[in-house]
Design an enzyme around this catalytic site. Sequence first.
Site, PDB file in Angstrom:
ATOM      1  N   CYS A 204      -7.576 -13.152  29.661  1.00 39.48           N
ATOM      2  CA  CYS A 204      -8.516 -14.161  29.191  1.00 39.48           C
ATOM      3  C   CYS A 204      -9.347 -14.634  30.386  1.00 39.48           C
ATOM      4  CB  CYS A 204      -7.738 -15.326  28.594  1.00 39.48           C
ATOM      5  SG  CYS A 204      -8.792 -16.382  27.634  1.00 39.48           S
TER       6      CYS A 204
ATOM      7  N   ASN B 231       1.313  -1.630  37.536  1.00 42.94           N
ATOM      8  CA  ASN B 231       2.076  -2.442  36.580  1.00 42.94           C
ATOM      9  C   ASN B 231       1.599  -2.258  35.141  1.00 42.94           C
ATOM     10  OD1 ASN B 231       0.021  -3.877  38.289  1.00 42.94           O
ATOM     11  ND2 ASN B 231       0.083  -5.316  36.584  1.00 42.94           N
TER      12      ASN B 231
HETATM   13  N1  PLP Z   1       2.717  -6.811  42.236  1.00 43.65           N
HETATM   14  C1  PLP Z   1       2.964  -6.151  41.091  1.00 43.65           C
HETATM   15  C2  PLP Z   1       2.589  -4.713  40.984  1.00 43.65           C
HETATM   16  C3  PLP Z   1       3.545  -6.814  40.008  1.00 43.65           C
HETATM   17  O1  PLP Z   1       3.767  -6.153  38.864  1.00 43.65           O
HETATM   18  C4  PLP Z   1       3.892  -8.181  40.151  1.00 43.65           C
HETATM   19  C5  PLP Z   1       4.455  -8.929  39.012  1.00 43.65           C
HETATM   20  O2  PLP Z   1       4.101  -8.671  37.863  1.00 43.65           O
HETATM   21  C6  PLP Z   1       3.642  -8.808  41.377  1.00 43.65           C
HETATM   22  C7  PLP Z   1       3.038  -8.109  42.393  1.00 43.65           C
HETATM   23  C8  PLP Z   1       4.022 -10.254  41.605  1.00 43.65           C
HETATM   24  O3  PLP Z   1       5.406 -10.378  41.766  1.00 43.65           O
HETATM   25  P1  PLP Z   1       6.102 -11.819  41.605  1.00 43.65           P
HETATM   26  O4  PLP Z   1       5.996 -12.183  40.166  1.00 43.65           O
HETATM   27  O5  PLP Z   1       7.513 -11.632  42.052  1.00 43.65           O
HETATM   28  O6  PLP Z   1       5.350 -12.745  42.491  1.00 43.65           O
END
Ligand code: PLP
Length: 393
Positions: free
Chosen positions: A324, A150
């Site tokens: 943070c 992400n």
């Molecule tokens: N896993 C990854 C790689 C993510 O980017 C995110 C959200 O940013 C999540 C899990 C969590 O997803 P949700 O916000 O739908 O719980």
Amino acid sequence: MNIVYLDNNATTRVDPAVLETMLPYLDEWYGNPSSMHSFGGEVGRKIAAAREQTAQLLGADPEEIIFTGCGTESDSTAIWSALRSEPDKKHIVTSRVEHPAVKNLFEYLGKNGYRVTFVPVDGQGRLDLDFLSDSLGDDTALVSLMWANNETGVIFPFPEIVERVKEKGILLHSDAIQAAGKIPLNMSRDRVDMLSISGHKIHAPKGIGALYVRKGTRFSPFLIGGHQEGGRRGGTENTASIIGFGKACELAAARLESKDQDIAGFRDRLEQGLIAGVPRILINGDTENRLPNTSSISFEYIEGESILLMLDKHGICASSGSACTSGSLEPSHVLRAMGIPYTAAHGSIRFSLSHLSTREEIDFVLEKVPPVIKRLRSMSPFWAEHVSTCQSA
Ligand code: PLP
């Protein structure tokens, strides 16, 4: 002020077509899909159609899709299910760069009876595949690895991962929450056992997710309750969101097919423009194997939060690579795992585009960022020290 939204890995705008599909199911079609009457049955049919649309995005069978309340729930469901189906095995494997949805659960399990291996990555965020293979043993219950990161967008090499994990007969889960809809996924080719996705990353609403569970995989529900989702997830369905999610999956699949949107081209224009206009910047992550929409950039010797605040004044939305922790700003665990030096990791910004991003927006960012960086560096003692070291060298 116009908003230039380059934070699509955090969340995305609900597509107008998705919203339009959903609205009748918040209003006139409020029936419960489990009811015997045809008023509820109609909603049930729409949910079945959404399951098909979701399955199609993943190259899966509709029966292999379970709707959940979010991506985090999908991850938790997969991980707890794997542990319950292998109760005698006490070793679990993940990477050092997972999202907190997986990382924090693995850390919890590490304190509660499990031996956890966190597979390292190199300086470009690439998984150490040999370390992965060497870590697998008879006691390994589960491997959970994200499809794409992400923060950096780096894509893990799933064909190799599948080969190494499945040859040992170990359950394999992937958090594909950032990958789904951005790169093609095909569950008949990519033979993971379970895979998580989330609606709000693909222009559906927040609070809806799905878990793919390959046919034949032993499964144990996370939410035990009613018979919904074939007994695999209790709780009355979030009907409108499921229907919207299905539509968003259909639209994402069509965008992947059509290729008329050059998101990677805009992302590269942004990076090239910044490299040309700003000294001492680094692009984080394996640029050969990245999501097309993601750019993690380190501006050395300044803090990401200050950059974000100044960009915010111009209506530019992005994210920083810091979190943070106990009142102080720490570079994210992802950048630390990659060994990005402190002076660079602190000044990291993630820009994440979508099909709604425009060339004008990228050019606006290219106009605004260089003076912001110049101004912040003029106030930074670390930059002053760097400049004087360079001059005396
Ligand atoms: N896993 C990854 C790689 C993510 O980017 C995110 C959200 O940013 C999540 C899990 C969590 O997803 P949700 O916000 O739908 O719980």
